[in-house]
Design an enzyme around this catalytic site. Structure first.
Site, PDB file in Angstrom:
ATOM      1  N   THR A 166       0.786  -1.225   0.000  1.00  0.00           N
ATOM      2  CA  THR A 166       0.000   0.000   0.000  1.00  0.00           C
ATOM      3  C   THR A 166       0.831   1.296   0.000  1.00  0.00           C
ATOM      4  O   THR A 166       1.956   1.308   0.505  1.00  0.00           O
ATOM      5  CB  THR A 166      -0.839  -0.075   1.300  1.00  0.00           C
ATOM      6  OG1 THR A 166      -1.574  -1.288   1.262  1.00  0.00           O
ATOM      7  CG2 THR A 166      -1.774   1.075   1.474  1.00  0.00           C
ATOM      8  N   VAL A 195     -12.104  -6.614   0.999  1.00  0.00           N
ATOM      9  CA  VAL A 195     -11.711  -5.223   1.225  1.00  0.00           C
ATOM     10  C   VAL A 195     -10.892  -5.181   2.507  1.00  0.00           C
ATOM     11  O   VAL A 195     -11.261  -5.794   3.511  1.00  0.00           O
ATOM     12  CB  VAL A 195     -12.954  -4.307   1.346  1.00  0.00           C
ATOM     13  CG1 VAL A 195     -12.533  -2.882   1.712  1.00  0.00           C
ATOM     14  CG2 VAL A 195     -13.738  -4.308   0.036  1.00  0.00           C
ATOM     15  N   GLY A 196      -9.774  -4.450   2.463  1.00  0.00           N
ATOM     16  CA  GLY A 196      -8.910  -4.354   3.632  1.00  0.00           C
ATOM     17  C   GLY A 196      -9.144  -3.076   4.409  1.00  0.00           C
ATOM     18  O   GLY A 196     -10.199  -2.440   4.335  1.00  0.00           O
ATOM     19  N   ASP A 197      -8.111  -2.662   5.119  1.00  0.00           N
ATOM     20  CA  ASP A 197      -8.203  -1.486   5.990  1.00  0.00           C
ATOM     21  C   ASP A 197      -8.160  -0.160   5.244  1.00  0.00           C
ATOM     22  O   ASP A 197      -8.694   0.853   5.715  1.00  0.00           O
ATOM     23  CB  ASP A 197      -7.018  -1.509   6.973  1.00  0.00           C
ATOM     24  CG  ASP A 197      -5.678  -1.504   6.212  1.00  0.00           C
ATOM     25  OD1 ASP A 197      -5.426  -2.487   5.478  1.00  0.00           O
ATOM     26  OD2 ASP A 197      -4.930  -0.520   6.326  1.00  0.00           O
ATOM     27  N   THR A 217      -0.266   0.928   6.548  1.00  0.00           N
ATOM     28  CA  THR A 217       0.085  -0.081   5.545  1.00  0.00           C
ATOM     29  C   THR A 217       0.332  -1.391   6.278  1.00  0.00           C
ATOM     30  O   THR A 217       0.720  -1.382   7.445  1.00  0.00           O
ATOM     31  CB  THR A 217       1.347   0.348   4.763  1.00  0.00           C
ATOM     32  OG1 THR A 217       1.851  -0.792   4.032  1.00  0.00           O
ATOM     33  CG2 THR A 217       2.461   0.862   5.667  1.00  0.00           C
TER      34      THR A 217
HETATM   35  N1  GLY Z   1      -3.186  -2.760   4.009  1.00  0.00           N
HETATM   36  C1  GLY Z   1      -3.681  -3.162   2.758  1.00  0.00           C
HETATM   37  C2  GLY Z   1      -4.615  -4.258   2.820  1.00  0.00           C
HETATM   38  O1  GLY Z   1      -4.538  -5.130   3.701  1.00  0.00           O
HETATM   39  O2  GLY Z   1      -5.473  -4.303   1.980  1.00  0.00           O
END
Ligand code: GLY
Length: 302
Positions: A166, A195-197, A217
């Site tokens: 990221t 979907v992530g953070d 990240t």
């Molecule tokens: N930090 C990026 C994700 O896990 O999608």
């Protein structure tokens, strides 16, 4: 006082990718700094910095992102204005060259988070550049994806640590306004629709003129559990220096959920902070009257 910090992701970052990570972070810093230096807004600066990183195939954002389990790119991004607290985010978009600019258009709308086909329809109506899904796929990631086929899917915290991640930026402008932005292709071989953070306020980013700004990240499934960006900016609100707030947030993530992540931080005074418990994290920053700093590991500038 103006200040800008950018990151090009955590994880191990192989030795042969270190130079490209540093160069891309410096280019993104220059793009954002040019805006701040001309009296522009923190919001414009973080958007410009992240667009630069999305254009660089070195990173897991925009072109060059990881492919999901069916060999497609799916992108997430978000942006937040610490003055107005307005924010915009998109998730699981496939035909958007600059997801951070689409997130900016969402910030300017009545909504906060748009996903998938709906977000792409919104992009068309908002005049945001669309591309073909294939335009975002590069050979390096096709090869990574092929090598992963026939192996178990997502395998937790160590599944992708040999890779990169990221991108993000946090800025403070001359008017005293903070902004944060984050963009990602997520994790390799992820389930379609994962979907992530990164597009989630408080997890992938946060900005509040009353405390500070943060972009994160790393392993999203751990970051979301501790709402890392909000946890870090809450530390600033309680008076911690950005280095201390960043380190405390990462220690909490490691202790509480066995997570792996990194973060960049600015406080209201333009003091910078960063921390990661991954092997490396690419980042660069600049504050008024000083030369840019770029690093691939926190000890380089500690
Ligand atoms: N930090 C990026 C994700 O896990 O999608």
């Amino acid at each position: 006082m103006t200040a800008l910090i950018v990151h090009g992701g955590a994880w191990d970052i192989p030795d042969n990718e270190v130079a490209a990570h540093k160069a891309g972070c410096l280019a993104a810093l220059a793009a954002g700094w040019a805006i701040l230096n001309a009296g522009g807004s923190a919001l414009d600066a973080v958007e410009a910095a992240v667009r630069s990183l999305e254009d660089d195939p070195t990173y897991d954002a925009g072109v060059g992102s990881f492919l999901n389990a069916i060999g497609e790119v799916e992108l997430d991004a978000a942006i937040m204005d610490g003055n107005t607290m307005l924010s915009g985010a998109v998730a699981a978009v496939q035909r958007v060259r600059h997801p951070i600019t689409l997130a900016r258009r969402v910030l300017e709308s009545d909504y906060i988070l748009l996903v998938g086909a709906g977000a792409e329809s919104f992009a068309q109506s908002a005049g945001v550049e669309l591309c073909s899904a294939d335009d975002l796929v590069i050979d390096r990631e096709r090869e990574r994806w092929k090598a992963q086929q026939g192996q178990p899917g997502f395998r937790g915290r160590d599944a992708f640590r040999a890779a990169h991640d990221t991108v993000g930026a946090v800025a403070l402008d001359a008017a005293g306004n903070l902004a944060a932005a984050t963009s990602t292709g997520g994790i390799p071989n992820k389930l379609p629709g994962r979907v992530g953070d990164s597009p989630l306020l408080g997890s992938g980013l946060y900005a509040d003129n009353e405390s500070g700004g943060c972009s994160t990240t790393g392993w999203g499934e751990s970051i979301m559990k501790v709402v890392l960006a909000k946890t870090v900016t809450d530390g600033l609100r309680q008076g911690a220096h950005p280095r201390e707030a960043a380190q405390s947030g990462i220690r909490y993530l490691a202790r509480r959920v066995d997570g792996l992540a990194g973060c960049i931080v600015l406080d209201r005074a333009g003091q910078v902070g960063w921390a990661h418990n991954t092997l490396r994290m690419a980042f660069a920053y600049q504050v008024d009257g000083q030369e840019p700093v770029v690093a691939i590991h926190q000890d380089e500038v500690a």
